[in-house]
Design an enzyme around this catalytic site. Structure first.
Site, PDB file in Angstrom:
ATOM      1  N   ASP A  65       0.858  -1.205   0.000  1.00 46.00           N
ATOM      2  CA  ASP A  65       0.000   0.000   0.000  1.00 46.00           C
ATOM      3  C   ASP A  65       0.888   1.247   0.000  1.00 46.00           C
ATOM      4  O   ASP A  65       0.886   2.049   0.931  1.00 46.00           O
ATOM      5  CB  ASP A  65      -0.954   0.017   1.207  1.00 46.00           C
ATOM      6  CG  ASP A  65      -0.224   0.003   2.555  1.00 46.00           C
ATOM      7  OD1 ASP A  65      -0.867   0.398   3.563  1.00 46.00           O
ATOM      8  OD2 ASP A  65       0.964  -0.384   2.622  1.00 46.00           O
TER       9      ASP A  65
ATOM     10  N   ASP B 170       6.762   1.067   1.825  1.00 43.46           N
ATOM     11  CA  ASP B 170       6.436   0.112   0.761  1.00 43.46           C
ATOM     12  C   ASP B 170       7.278   0.404  -0.489  1.00 43.46           C
ATOM     13  O   ASP B 170       7.753  -0.505  -1.169  1.00 43.46           O
ATOM     14  CB  ASP B 170       4.975   0.221   0.359  1.00 43.46           C
ATOM     15  CG  ASP B 170       4.010   0.022   1.503  1.00 43.46           C
ATOM     16  OD1 ASP B 170       3.852   0.945   2.312  1.00 43.46           O
ATOM     17  OD2 ASP B 170       3.435  -1.074   1.592  1.00 43.46           O
TER      18      ASP B 170
ATOM     19  N   ASN C 252      -2.577   2.573   3.542  1.00 43.66           N
ATOM     20  CA  ASN C 252      -2.005   3.899   3.814  1.00 43.66           C
ATOM     21  C   ASN C 252      -2.818   4.995   3.130  1.00 43.66           C
ATOM     22  O   ASN C 252      -2.925   6.112   3.638  1.00 43.66           O
ATOM     23  CB  ASN C 252      -0.560   3.970   3.301  1.00 43.66           C
ATOM     24  CG  ASN C 252       0.416   3.286   4.221  1.00 43.66           C
ATOM     25  OD1 ASN C 252       0.268   3.330   5.434  1.00 43.66           O
ATOM     26  ND2 ASN C 252       1.402   2.625   3.645  1.00 43.66           N
TER      27      ASN C 252
ATOM     28  N   THR D 117       3.018  -6.153   2.762  1.00 38.94           N
ATOM     29  CA  THR D 117       3.528  -5.044   3.569  1.00 38.94           C
ATOM     30  C   THR D 117       2.409  -4.028   3.807  1.00 38.94           C
ATOM     31  O   THR D 117       2.636  -2.808   3.833  1.00 38.94           O
ATOM     32  CB  THR D 117       4.699  -4.342   2.851  1.00 38.94           C
ATOM     33  OG1 THR D 117       4.207  -3.782   1.621  1.00 38.94           O
ATOM     34  CG2 THR D 117       5.835  -5.306   2.578  1.00 38.94           C
TER      35      THR D 117
ATOM     36  N   PHE E 255      -0.716  -0.723  12.525  1.00 39.64           N
ATOM     37  CA  PHE E 255      -1.585  -0.195  11.464  1.00 39.64           C
ATOM     38  C   PHE E 255      -2.102  -1.290  10.522  1.00 39.64           C
ATOM     39  O   PHE E 255      -3.296  -1.362  10.246  1.00 39.64           O
ATOM     40  CB  PHE E 255      -0.854   0.884  10.661  1.00 39.64           C
ATOM     41  CG  PHE E 255      -1.674   1.415   9.518  1.00 39.64           C
ATOM     42  CD1 PHE E 255      -1.512   0.901   8.245  1.00 39.64           C
ATOM     43  CD2 PHE E 255      -2.625   2.413   9.714  1.00 39.64           C
ATOM     44  CE1 PHE E 255      -2.282   1.372   7.180  1.00 39.64           C
ATOM     45  CE2 PHE E 255      -3.393   2.887   8.666  1.00 39.64           C
ATOM     46  CZ  PHE E 255      -3.232   2.364   7.393  1.00 39.64           C
ATOM     47  N   ASN E 256      -1.226  -2.122   9.965  1.00 37.73           N
ATOM     48  CA  ASN E 256      -1.681  -3.088   8.953  1.00 37.73           C
ATOM     49  C   ASN E 256      -2.718  -4.047   9.526  1.00 37.73           C
ATOM     50  O   ASN E 256      -3.716  -4.366   8.872  1.00 37.73           O
ATOM     51  CB  ASN E 256      -0.496  -3.875   8.390  1.00 37.73           C
ATOM     52  CG  ASN E 256       0.371  -3.035   7.477  1.00 37.73           C
ATOM     53  OD1 ASN E 256      -0.066  -2.016   6.945  1.00 37.73           O
ATOM     54  ND2 ASN E 256       1.638  -3.432   7.340  1.00 37.73           N
TER      55      ASN E 256
ATOM     56  N   HIS F 217       9.735   0.223   7.969  1.00 38.93           N
ATOM     57  CA  HIS F 217       9.100  -1.055   8.314  1.00 38.93           C
ATOM     58  C   HIS F 217       9.179  -2.108   7.191  1.00 38.93           C
ATOM     59  O   HIS F 217       9.711  -3.186   7.369  1.00 38.93           O
ATOM     60  CB  HIS F 217       7.621  -0.828   8.636  1.00 38.93           C
ATOM     61  CG  HIS F 217       7.353   0.211   9.666  1.00 38.93           C
ATOM     62  ND1 HIS F 217       7.526   0.010  11.025  1.00 38.93           N
ATOM     63  CD2 HIS F 217       6.913   1.492   9.528  1.00 38.93           C
ATOM     64  CE1 HIS F 217       7.189   1.102  11.671  1.00 38.93           C
ATOM     65  NE2 HIS F 217       6.822   2.022  10.795  1.00 38.93           N
ATOM     66  N   ASP F 218       8.600  -1.789   6.042  1.00 42.42           N
ATOM     67  CA  ASP F 218       8.295  -2.814   5.042  1.00 42.42           C
ATOM     68  C   ASP F 218       9.502  -3.524   4.440  1.00 42.42           C
ATOM     69  O   ASP F 218       9.458  -4.748   4.239  1.00 42.42           O
ATOM     70  CB  ASP F 218       7.440  -2.191   3.935  1.00 42.42           C
ATOM     71  CG  ASP F 218       6.081  -1.766   4.456  1.00 42.42           C
ATOM     72  OD1 ASP F 218       5.467  -0.863   3.861  1.00 42.42           O
ATOM     73  OD2 ASP F 218       5.622  -2.333   5.471  1.00 42.42           O
TER      74      ASP F 218
HETATM   75  O1  RIB Z   1       2.719  -0.077  10.810  1.00 43.55           O
HETATM   76  C1  RIB Z   1       3.546   0.094   9.692  1.00 43.55           C
HETATM   77  C2  RIB Z   1       2.878  -0.386   8.453  1.00 43.55           C
HETATM   78  O2  RIB Z   1       1.726   0.410   8.195  1.00 43.55           O
HETATM   79  C3  RIB Z   1       3.755  -0.238   7.197  1.00 43.55           C
HETATM   80  O3  RIB Z   1       3.428  -1.244   6.278  1.00 43.55           O
HETATM   81  C4  RIB Z   1       3.358   1.105   6.663  1.00 43.55           C
HETATM   82  O4  RIB Z   1       3.546   1.211   5.243  1.00 43.55           O
HETATM   83  C5  RIB Z   1       1.893   1.107   6.972  1.00 43.55           C
HETATM   84  O5  RIB Z   1       1.233   0.406   5.938  1.00 43.55           O
HETATM   85 CA    CA Z   2       2.844  -0.654   3.987  1.00 45.36          CA
END
Ligand code: RIB
Ligand code: CA
Length: 315
Positions: free
Chosen positions: A10, A15, A39, A124, A165-166, A239-240
């Site tokens: 996303d 990403d 996102n 991701t 979040f994801n 993160h990703d």
């Molecule tokens: O919490 C981080 C995740 O949430 C990452 O994948 C970032 O791109 C958002 O999607």
């Molecule tokens: Ca992401």
């Protein structure tokens, strides 16, 4: 032999670099890119995937758009983190890479069933597309080597105090994935917060002297601004790409076995990943849980991938 992978994403600043790592590192073969709402809206995450492939010179990798909303709850985008476009910071040229027609789940299924060996899925983003794939095509599970995802946390959350979040964006989808029986590796916030894009890291991208290196530096600079404002981070966690790095070289991302369940009903904890690393619960092992990152090796691979992509003659 490179490990065949599909990224489900996303874009999203992190990403974007995950796509570049997957396309630029010789240890993996990027067979497809699928997009999902998270996102930002699906239209924006798909446009952003096209933008990333355009500036990185990634061609011949099909991009397909997937689900426009979570399975149950409404979509709640992270424009506070990634901006109104989902990829704020750099100015992108009009994309020259198009998405293919059809749904992301159909593209994933075609790739999985058509590839000569099992394929690793690297989500991701919210797991909506992955859950739909496993539900609509149960036979696809036999073609999946493993699912190495960025999401969840063995500690605290970032969308709520309890939830990352994801997973918080689509808890039902995450629950389906963790219960699926497909081998899952969870790269949660507890490990991705070790991938901090410090000013020294940003300078490494700037010193590449390429358009792509500059774009990465600008992406990280914007990402740093929102992470500083929202969470007081001196440097943003990328993160990703950690999930991609786990596939590239498992020695870069150390994992332990554990049980992961997703809280669906908690008034204050919906979307939390409840991670049992010490057999407290008696629940069976259902995931590899990433706990430690070899940060120097990680950044070396990330910068090397952007170097390879940025040095290629522009098409
Ligand atoms: O919490 C981080 C995740 O949430 C990452 O994948 C970032 O791109 C958002 O999607
Ligand atoms: Ca992401």
């Amino acid at each position: 032999m490179p490990v065949p992978i599909i990224i489900d994403c996303d874009p999203g600043h992190d990403d974007a670099l995950a796509i570049m790592l997957a396309a630029g590192d010789p240890a993996v073969e990027l067979l497809g890119i699928t997009t999902v709402a998270g996102n930002q809206t699906l239209a924006k995450t798909t446009l952003n995937a096209r933008r990333v492939c355009t500036v990185a010179g990634i061609t011949g990798v099909p991009i397909a758009a997937g689900c426009a909303k979570p399975l149950v709850q409404a979509l709640d985008v992270a424009d506070d983190v990634h901006g109104a476009s989902g990829l704020d910071g750099p100015r992108f040229p009009e994309p020259t890479v198009d998405a293919v027609p059809g749904h992301a789940v159909d593209l994933m299924y075609r790739i999985l069933t058509g590839h000569p060996e099992p394929v690793t899925l690297v989500p991701t983003a919210p797991l909506t597309n992955i859950a739909l794939l496993l539900t609509r095509h149960p036979d696809a599970a036999t073609c999946i080597r493993e699912i190495v995802l960025m999401g969840g946390s063995s500690e605290r959350g970032n969308r709520t105090p309890a939830a990352e979040f994801n997973v918080r964006t689509d808890p039902e989808a995450a629950d389906i994935v963790f219960r699926s029986g497909v081998p899952v590796t969870m790269c949660g916030l507890n490990v991705t917060h070790q991938a901090l894009a410090t000013p020294e890291v940003v300078a490494r991208f700037e010193r590449l002297g390429t358009d792509l290196g500059r774009i990465c530096a600008e992406l990280l600079t914007f990402f740093a601004s929102t992470y500083r404002t929202l969470w007081g981070f001196p440097s943003p966690p990328l993160h990703d790409p950690v999930a991609v790095a786990r596939v590239i070289d498992p020695d870069i991302v150390h994992c332990v076995e554990g049980n992961v369940v997703v809280e669906l009903n908690g008034r204050y904890t919906r979307g939390a990943t409840v991670v049992d690393l010490h057999r407290y619960t008696g629940r069976p092992v259902n995931a590899q849980v990433a706990v430690r990152l070899e940060a120097d090796l990680f950044w070396d691979r990330m910068v090397a991938a952007v170097t390879v992509l940025g040095d290629r003659p522009s098409r």
